[in-house]
Design a protein around this motif. Structure first.
Motif, PDB file in Angstrom:
ATOM      1  N   UNK A 214       0.940  -1.367  -0.009  1.00  0.00           N
ATOM      2  CA  UNK A 214      -0.011   0.182  -0.021  1.00  0.00           C
ATOM      3  C   UNK A 214       0.832   1.224   0.016  1.00  0.00           C
ATOM      4  N   UNK A 215       1.850   1.290   0.736  1.00  0.00           N
ATOM      5  CA  UNK A 215       2.915   2.357   0.639  1.00  0.00           C
ATOM      6  C   UNK A 215       3.236   2.782  -0.774  1.00  0.00           C
ATOM      7  N   UNK A 216       3.484   1.633  -1.408  1.00  0.00           N
ATOM      8  CA  UNK A 216       4.066   1.807  -2.796  1.00  0.00           C
ATOM      9  C   UNK A 216       3.012   2.139  -3.681  1.00  0.00           C
ATOM     10  N   UNK A 217       1.637   1.852  -3.680  1.00  0.00           N
ATOM     11  CA  UNK A 217       0.774   2.102  -4.486  1.00  0.00           C
ATOM     12  C   UNK A 217       0.167   3.369  -4.057  1.00  0.00           C
ATOM     13  N   UNK A 218       0.213   3.833  -2.954  1.00  0.00           N
ATOM     14  CA  UNK A 218      -0.379   5.086  -2.593  1.00  0.00           C
ATOM     15  C   UNK A 218       0.464   5.940  -1.901  1.00  0.00           C
ATOM     16  N   UNK A 219       0.473   6.386  -0.649  1.00  0.00           N
ATOM     17  CA  UNK A 219       1.222   7.578  -0.081  1.00  0.00           C
ATOM     18  C   UNK A 219       1.881   6.987   1.150  1.00  0.00           C
ATOM     19  N   UNK A 220       2.940   6.711   1.347  1.00  0.00           N
ATOM     20  CA  UNK A 220       3.822   6.022   2.417  1.00  0.00           C
ATOM     21  C   UNK A 220       3.306   6.557   3.716  1.00  0.00           C
ATOM     22  N   UNK A 221       3.660   7.895   3.791  1.00  0.00           N
ATOM     23  CA  UNK A 221       3.163   8.409   5.159  1.00  0.00           C
ATOM     24  C   UNK A 221       1.892   8.668   5.516  1.00  0.00           C
ATOM     25  N   UNK A 222       1.021   8.536   4.638  1.00  0.00           N
ATOM     26  CA  UNK A 222      -0.490   8.354   4.888  1.00  0.00           C
ATOM     27  C   UNK A 222      -0.627   7.015   5.452  1.00  0.00           C
ATOM     28  N   UNK A 223      -0.111   6.236   4.773  1.00  0.00           N
ATOM     29  CA  UNK A 223      -0.530   4.677   5.243  1.00  0.00           C
ATOM     30  C   UNK A 223      -0.050   4.392   6.475  1.00  0.00           C
ATOM     31  N   UNK A 224       1.277   5.000   6.787  1.00  0.00           N
ATOM     32  CA  UNK A 224       1.833   4.934   8.230  1.00  0.00           C
ATOM     33  C   UNK A 224       1.473   5.238   9.170  1.00  0.00           C
ATOM     34  N   UNK A 225       0.901   6.336   9.037  1.00  0.00           N
ATOM     35  CA  UNK A 225      -0.389   7.148   9.989  1.00  0.00           C
ATOM     36  C   UNK A 225      -1.667   6.323  10.472  1.00  0.00           C
ATOM     37  N   UNK A 226      -1.998   6.015   9.025  1.00  0.00           N
ATOM     38  CA  UNK A 226      -3.369   5.298   9.420  1.00  0.00           C
ATOM     39  C   UNK A 226      -3.099   3.828  10.134  1.00  0.00           C
ATOM     40  N   UNK A 227      -1.957   3.092   9.712  1.00  0.00           N
ATOM     41  CA  UNK A 227      -1.568   1.837  10.522  1.00  0.00           C
ATOM     42  C   UNK A 227      -1.553   2.303  11.902  1.00  0.00           C
ATOM     43  N   UNK A 228      -0.809   3.338  12.369  1.00  0.00           N
ATOM     44  CA  UNK A 228      -0.578   3.546  13.818  1.00  0.00           C
ATOM     45  C   UNK A 228      -1.922   3.963  14.357  1.00  0.00           C
ATOM     46  N   UNK A 229      -2.609   4.649  13.660  1.00  0.00           N
ATOM     47  CA  UNK A 229      -4.238   5.006  14.422  1.00  0.00           C
ATOM     48  C   UNK A 229      -4.824   3.656  14.568  1.00  0.00           C
ATOM     49  N   UNK A 230      -4.670   2.793  13.861  1.00  0.00           N
ATOM     50  CA  UNK A 230      -5.332   1.665  13.774  1.00  0.00           C
ATOM     51  C   UNK A 230      -4.702   0.854  14.952  1.00  0.00           C
ATOM     52  N   UNK A 231      -3.414   0.580  14.830  1.00  0.00           N
ATOM     53  CA  UNK A 231      -2.904  -0.020  16.039  1.00  0.00           C
ATOM     54  C   UNK A 231      -3.062   0.539  17.375  1.00  0.00           C
ATOM     55  N   UNK A 232      -3.085   1.836  17.694  1.00  0.00           N
ATOM     56  CA  UNK A 232      -3.521   2.182  18.956  1.00  0.00           C
ATOM     57  C   UNK A 232      -4.830   2.026  19.362  1.00  0.00           C
ATOM     58  N   UNK A 233      -5.844   2.025  18.229  1.00  0.00           N
ATOM     59  CA  UNK A 233      -7.094   1.807  18.460  1.00  0.00           C
ATOM     60  C   UNK A 233      -7.376   0.311  18.939  1.00  0.00           C
ATOM     61  N   UNK A 234      -6.840  -0.617  18.290  1.00  0.00           N
ATOM     62  CA  UNK A 234      -7.207  -1.999  18.357  1.00  0.00           C
ATOM     63  C   UNK A 234      -6.333  -2.811  19.235  1.00  0.00           C
ATOM     64  N   UNK A 235      -5.045  -2.521  18.768  1.00  0.00           N
ATOM     65  CA  UNK A 235      -3.950  -3.545  19.531  1.00  0.00           C
ATOM     66  C   UNK A 235      -3.529  -3.009  20.787  1.00  0.00           C
ATOM     67  N   UNK A 236      -3.508  -1.735  21.326  1.00  0.00           N
ATOM     68  CA  UNK A 236      -3.066  -1.147  22.315  1.00  0.00           C
ATOM     69  C   UNK A 236      -4.001  -1.501  23.580  1.00  0.00           C
TER      70      UNK A 236
END
Ligand code: BAL
Ligand code: ZN
Length: 844
Positions: free
Chosen positions: A319-341
């Protein structure tokens, strides 16, 4: 129920040379004949011949042609066998039409389909249903259906019968069968090895127009895995089937991926930009499993992260390669904090590689998947990109065809880098989210950072030891220039200092760039310093993080002190969102606020009891403040980012829509949703229609819009899931449970369909202020429906029990109501093993 331990692993007593299956399909009386060639396993110490089998009616069984009478239990059978190669044959009868658990062979809208991971194959026939038993499968399917599919390559096809051969040895969890009246959207792909692969996406008649995007995503995934990992596809055919009733997102069965229709069917009119992005990622994920999961599988289910963590990591890279790497990274961290933390900090905490379980379905978790991917990201950062690539090449060379372990995975990194990864391995074996405390001092020209790591003890890991933490860091000078570009500090001790010399003035440390480790960072920066990073940090993640931290502090300030928000932050935010040099998608993320459950976590971390009503009030107040402070910019940004070209679900257009919809949401707070109404009426795509509808509901203008939407989309089940979900999502906290309850009375509330159930109750559980409303109505309603669903679908029920995992954070009154609900569910006669395990762990 029995607890299974990693430490008890031992190989199965027999190897399987071949499997031949014949299915005679009938809704209530499907017959499955099996012919399995076994031989004693020289590496095994236990020669017991135990075959798993559940909910099967045994019609006949023979060994080498002679009838046998095995001892049958609800879990399987044991039989005396020769001490030499032998052939087991059996015939069983199963009832797919009554299989509402959606594991094994079941029916969905008249179509037969399977889900065998993790332990569903044992509901199809007697078999050693464990991932380390790999075999070559031949399958014959007989039934009056135009489409009859299984794994591998087609051997023969005639009316009402089809034969399949899968040349790649596989564990039973990768077996799949589909039969029904389906139509194919077809294409092809030629691999870098010159193999011509036929591609089909099978859907129900009527869904043909929603296939194009998924097919394009599949071809892009096949190409990407060749380009980036050197992995080519290995059969002549790759089939994907969309099914409406499915517990998970999708399943990577060899050559025959089965998808929840919600994560494969797409069209601009019916799918949002976020749906498109998710579909692209999941198609990639399942396709990438062909190497990381299928060619190299897991020795046992404790190793689940071996395939899932790695495949999530790979799909994120894609997804980083297909789209925007920073946007994907931020979205992944939002998700990690919402579900995994929350999982890692509560009663369900478990290591990325768990050490025991009762029901493996309960361990398809954010910890195994998303933290598992973070661990791989850290490993890559520590060894570097080139060494990572070498290690992966060795992994594929050394373990192709194996059922492997985390030890095997780490060994290839040790062998290619000469690093000792024994301490790093703790990321796999310890539960809990580490806290990273930073203190700093500056003298003459030297900055000293002192870092302290601490992982709170948990039941799963009572005495955590220090981890290896890669900390990406840069330094920003007082003039906004970067005085030290990104480097990775390798922290290995409980406390450690790092010095940076030759500095003209005290810089601001930008720590944990790119979120280089899944930790909670405590770095006491002043608001002015954070505003400085918001303006100048060259690391896009940390620039966003500076804004996020300021927003969180502002929200907590409203909860604690009232509605004063620092103008420097608001001005800093305005500068970023109006900066036309920045990607609109990134600016849209900057506009997002921490969720209400994130704020509850933050308060809990500070030793306070979160008050959901106060958190909700603060979130609303903050949005009002943003709407008024940014009033001059909202309309301009909204109009500047309207897309005039025909709809494309690409990163560029999605970003424009994300930014303009963020503006619309604030504008609607003051214009009575007039602009939203116009957008709703003029929208030619679901992204804009749904965003406008949400604004309309929030502004109290939703009734007519909802009625219009329902009339327009009543025949589209995936869009109707959105219609159900949005009403709960946008309900006022005091009404959320009542809205959900009313929706359950709607004639289209088919609660046995997991997507529809989740659209109402998943949304209710995520509506922080609504679910946790002081009346307890949300808790009671969810408990009522979990009891009802458990009797038909334990897996989906058990997943949804995690809605209660944070219950001990709240006040005694709420805790008392929740405990009553947990006990009520636990006291239900015949409660599934799945739900019982989850609720017992949650209740403590
Ligand atoms: N293996 C289960 C679904 C997935 O993770 O792809
Ligand atoms: Zn997966």
């Amino acid at each position: 129920p029995q607890t299974i331990y990693l430490s008890d692993y031992s190989p199965f007593g027999y190897l399987v040379d071949s499997v031949s299956l014949i299915f005679d399909l009938a809704p209530h009386t499907t017959r499955v004949k099996s012919r399995i060639a076994f031989r004693p396993n020289p590496d095994a110490t236990d020669g017991t011949f135990f075959l798993h089998g559940e909910a099967l009616t045994l019609i006949s069984a023979t060994i080498d042609g002679a009838p046998v009478s095995p001892d049958i239990t609800p879990q399987g059978l044991i039989c005396a066998v020769p001490d030499a190669p032998f052939v087991w044959e059996s015939e069983v009868e199963i009832d797919p039409a009554n299989n509402t658990a959606l594991e094994g062979l079941y029916m969905s809208n008249g179509m037969y389909c399977t889900q065998c991971e993790a332990e569903g194959f044992r509901k199809i026939t007697y078999y050693p249903d464990r991932p380390d038993v790999m075999a070559i499968f031949d399958v014959t399917i007989n039934g009056p259906h135009p489409v009859l599919l299984s794994n591998g390559n087609p051997v023969k096809s005639a009316p009402d019968t089809a034969q399949w051969h899968d040349p790649w040895p596989k564990p039973a969890y990768l077996f799949a069968l589909v039969a029904g009246d389906l139509v194919a959207h077809s294409d092809s792909f030629t691999t870098m090895e010159g193999r011509h692969v036929a591609l089909n996406l099978y859907v129900r008649p009527g869904d043909e127009g929603k296939c194009d995007f998924g097919m394009r995503a599949l071809k892009a995934s096949m190409k990407w895995d060749e380009d980036v990992y050197g992995r080519a596809y290995d059969l002549d055919l790759f089939n994907i089937v969309a099914v409406d009733d499915f517990n998970m997102g999708a399943m990577e069965n060899k050559g025959l991926n089965i998808f929840n229709s919600s994560v494969v069917l797409a069209s601009p009119e019916t799918s949002t930009d976020m749906n498109f992005e998710r579909i692209e990622a999941i198609i990639a994920h399942e396709y990438f499993h062909n190497w990381t999961g299928n060619r190299i599988t897991c020795r046992d289910w404790f190793q689940l992260c071996l395939k899932e963590g790695l495949t999530v990591f790979r799909d994120s890279q894609f997804t980083c390669d297909m789209r925007s790497a920073p946007v994907k990274r931020i979205s992944d961290v939002i998700d990690l904090r919402a579900r995994q933390f929350p999982e890692d900090q509560g009663p369900l905490a478990h290591p990325v590689r768990p050490e025991s379980f009762q029901e493996i379905n309960n361990f398809y978790t954010a910890t195994v998947y998303e933290k598992g991917a973070e661990v791989i990201g850290m490993l890559r950062r520590l060894v570097g990109d080139a060494a990572y690539a070498r290690a992966l090449d060795l992994y594929f060379d050394r373990h192709d065809g194996d059922a492997a372990t985390i030890e095997d995975w780490l060994q290839v990194f040790e062998d290619t880098t000469d690093r000792d990864l024994s301490q790093f391995k703790r990321w796999y074996t310890q539960a809990g989210t580490p806290h990273l405390h930073v203190s700093e001092s500056f003298e003459l020209d030297t900055l000293t950072l002192t870092l302290r790591q601490e992982t709170p003890p948990s039941a799963a890991t009572p005495a955590p030891a220090p981890l290896v933490i890669p900390i990406a860091l840069g330094l920003i000078g007082p003039d906004g220039e970067e005085v030290l570009d990104t480097r990775v500090l390798e922290m290995t001790k409980a406390e450690q200092s790092f010095r940076f010399t030759g500095l003209d003035a005290q810089p601001i440390a930008s720590i944990l760039r790119g979120f280089s480790a899944p930790v909670i960072l405590h770095h006491d920066l002043s608001d002015a310093d954070r505003v400085h990073l918001l303006a100048h940090d060259t690391d896009p993640f940390n620039r966003w993080e500076a804004g996020r931290t300021l927003a969180r502090k502002a929200l907590l300030g409203i909860i604690e002190r009232g509605t004063q928000v620092d103008a420097a932050y608001l001005n800093g935010l305005r500068a970023v969102i109006t900066d036309e040099r920045l990607d609109p998608a990134y600016r849209a993320l900057m506009m997002g606020l921490p969720s209400q459950s994130d704020l509850a976590s933050a308060l809990h971390e500070r030793g306070q009891t979160p008050d959901p009503a106060a958190i909700h009030y603060a979130s609303e107040a903050m949005r009002d403040i943003l709407a008024s402070h940014l009033a001059d910019d909202l309309q301009a940004l909204y109009h500047a980012h309207q897309v005039s070209e025909p709809y494309q679900p690409d990163a560029d257009q999605s970003g424009q829509r994300a930014l303009s919809n963020a503006m619309l949401s604030l504008i609607s707070r003051t214009d009575g949703a007039a602009l939203a109404m116009r957008q709703f009426q003029g929208a030619d795509n679901m992204t804009q229609q749904l965003a406008a509808l949400a604004c309309g509901i929030r502004a109290g203008q939703g009734d007519e819009m909802l009625a219009h939407f329902e009339a327009q989309w009543k025949d589209d089940r995936l869009v109707m899931d959105k219609w159900f979900g949005l009403q709960v999502h946008e309900a006022a906290p005091e009404n959320a449970a009542a809205v959900a309850k009313k929706l359950t009375e709607h004639p289209d509330f088919n609660w046995k369909n997991p997507n529809r159930f989740r659209s109402v109750f998943g949304m209710l559980a995520m509506h922080h202020a609504g679910f946790h409303h002081a009346s307890g109505a949300g808790y009671r309603l969810l408990a009522d429906w979990l009891i009802r669903l458990d009797a038909v679908n334990p897996q989906t029920t058990a997943r949804m029990c995690s809605a209660f995992q944070t219950w001990r954070r709240y006040d005694p009154d709420r805790q008392a109501i929740i405990k009553e609900q947990l006990d009520r569910i636990l006291g239900t006669e015949g409660l599934s093993r799945d739900s019982a395990e989850m609720l017992t762990r949650i209740r403590g």
